[in-house]
Design a protein around this motif. Structure first.
Motif, PDB file in Angstrom:
ATOM      1  N   GLN A   1      52.546  33.325  37.425  1.00  0.00           N
ATOM      2  CA  GLN A   1      51.497  32.534  36.773  1.00  0.00           C
ATOM      3  C   GLN A   1      52.030  31.960  35.466  1.00  0.00           C
ATOM      4  O   GLN A   1      52.620  32.668  34.674  1.00  0.00           O
ATOM      5  CB  GLN A   1      50.299  33.432  36.495  1.00  0.00           C
TER       6      GLN A   1
ATOM      7  N   CYS B   1      48.380  31.192  30.588  1.00  0.00           N
ATOM      8  CA  CYS B   1      47.038  30.624  30.557  1.00  0.00           C
ATOM      9  C   CYS B   1      46.510  30.703  29.135  1.00  0.00           C
ATOM     10  O   CYS B   1      46.811  31.644  28.413  1.00  0.00           O
ATOM     11  CB  CYS B   1      46.084  31.397  31.468  1.00  0.00           C
TER      12      CYS B   1
ATOM     13  N   SER C   1      43.183  26.484  33.899  1.00  0.00           N
ATOM     14  CA  SER C   1      43.579  26.717  35.285  1.00  0.00           C
ATOM     15  C   SER C   1      44.917  26.043  35.544  1.00  0.00           C
ATOM     16  O   SER C   1      45.277  25.076  34.868  1.00  0.00           O
ATOM     17  CB  SER C   1      42.538  26.125  36.238  1.00  0.00           C
TER      18      SER C   1
ATOM     19  N   LEU D   1      41.967  28.038  42.859  1.00  0.00           N
ATOM     20  CA  LEU D   1      41.046  28.045  41.715  1.00  0.00           C
ATOM     21  C   LEU D   1      39.952  29.088  41.887  1.00  0.00           C
ATOM     22  O   LEU D   1      39.626  29.832  40.953  1.00  0.00           O
ATOM     23  CB  LEU D   1      40.430  26.660  41.511  1.00  0.00           C
TER      24      LEU D   1
ATOM     25  N   THR E   1      41.497  32.691  41.695  1.00  0.00           N
ATOM     26  CA  THR E   1      41.884  32.989  40.321  1.00  0.00           C
ATOM     27  C   THR E   1      40.656  33.334  39.491  1.00  0.00           C
ATOM     28  O   THR E   1      40.659  34.278  38.701  1.00  0.00           O
ATOM     29  CB  THR E   1      42.625  31.787  39.704  1.00  0.00           C
ATOM     30  N   THR E   2      39.594  32.580  39.682  1.00  0.00           N
ATOM     31  CA  THR E   2      38.351  32.812  38.948  1.00  0.00           C
ATOM     32  C   THR E   2      37.746  34.162  39.308  1.00  0.00           C
ATOM     33  O   THR E   2      37.379  34.942  38.419  1.00  0.00           O
ATOM     34  CB  THR E   2      37.353  31.674  39.249  1.00  0.00           C
TER      35      THR E   2
ATOM     36  N   GLY F   1      36.769  27.181  34.170  1.00  0.00           N
ATOM     37  CA  GLY F   1      38.183  26.856  34.321  1.00  0.00           C
ATOM     38  C   GLY F   1      38.409  25.374  34.111  1.00  0.00           C
ATOM     39  O   GLY F   1      37.736  24.540  34.725  1.00  0.00           O
TER      40      GLY F   1
END
Length: 176
Positions: free
Chosen positions: A26, A29, A48, A87, A90-91, A114
């Protein structure tokens, strides 16, 4: 300090929880956290990953008769489906990690927005539209058996929203 629900300790703790990668390799962020201690509600805004980080090649074939390696690209519609799935997952994982780590009992609900930072093709300027948003109560979230759900169905069942056009990154209204 965390267990006594000191605001700065809570924020520092949640930032550390969110620093751990949600998915492999990743990119860093950016997280923005706001906490309302009156109702134990955390609002999270995070950057994101952009769709450009996804691999474009779906398959590589060797054609022995031509002695050529052929790369087959994902069709654009398939790539957008994969991106939407990324997305959503990940959320959900970020919300899961926050609730799972809530030893102090400081969270009743989480609102997560995001955003994706891109260059606006019309102006040439940077913009960060909200493309995924969800607000979840801990009581509802804690009853989900994640090993048995489809991520998108779960997300929609929790009233999560995702940009209707990820190709154009149509913005959503962030949850405040």
């Amino acid at each position: 300090q965390y267990l006594s629900k000191d605001l700065s300790a809570l924020i520092d703790y949640w930032k550390k929880v969110l620093e751990k990668p949600v998915y492999l390799e990743q990119p860093p962020c950016l997280w923005s956290l706001q906490y309302n201690d009156e109702n134990n509600r955390l609002i999270v805004e995070y950057a994101s990953p952009p769709i450009g980080l996804l691999p474009r090649i779906e398959e590589v074939k060797y054609l022995p008769t031509l002695n050529v390696v052929e790369e087959l690209q994902y069709p654009p519609a398939r790539l957008l489906l994969i991106y939407g799935d990324l997305l959503v997952k990940t959320t959900l994982v970020a919300v899961f990690k926050l609730f799972q780590s809530d030893v102090a009992g400081a969270l009743n609900s989480i609102a997560l927005n995001g955003t994706v930072t891109v260059i606006d093709r019309a102006t040439g300027r940077t913009k960060s539209p909200c493309v995924v948003a969800i607000e979840v109560d801990k009581s509802a979230f804690s009853t989900i058996k994640f090993s048995q759900v489809d991520a998108m169905a779960c997300f929609k069942g929790l009233s999560g929203t995702i940009s209707p056009d990820l190709a154009e990154l149509d913005p959503l209204s962030p949850i405040t």
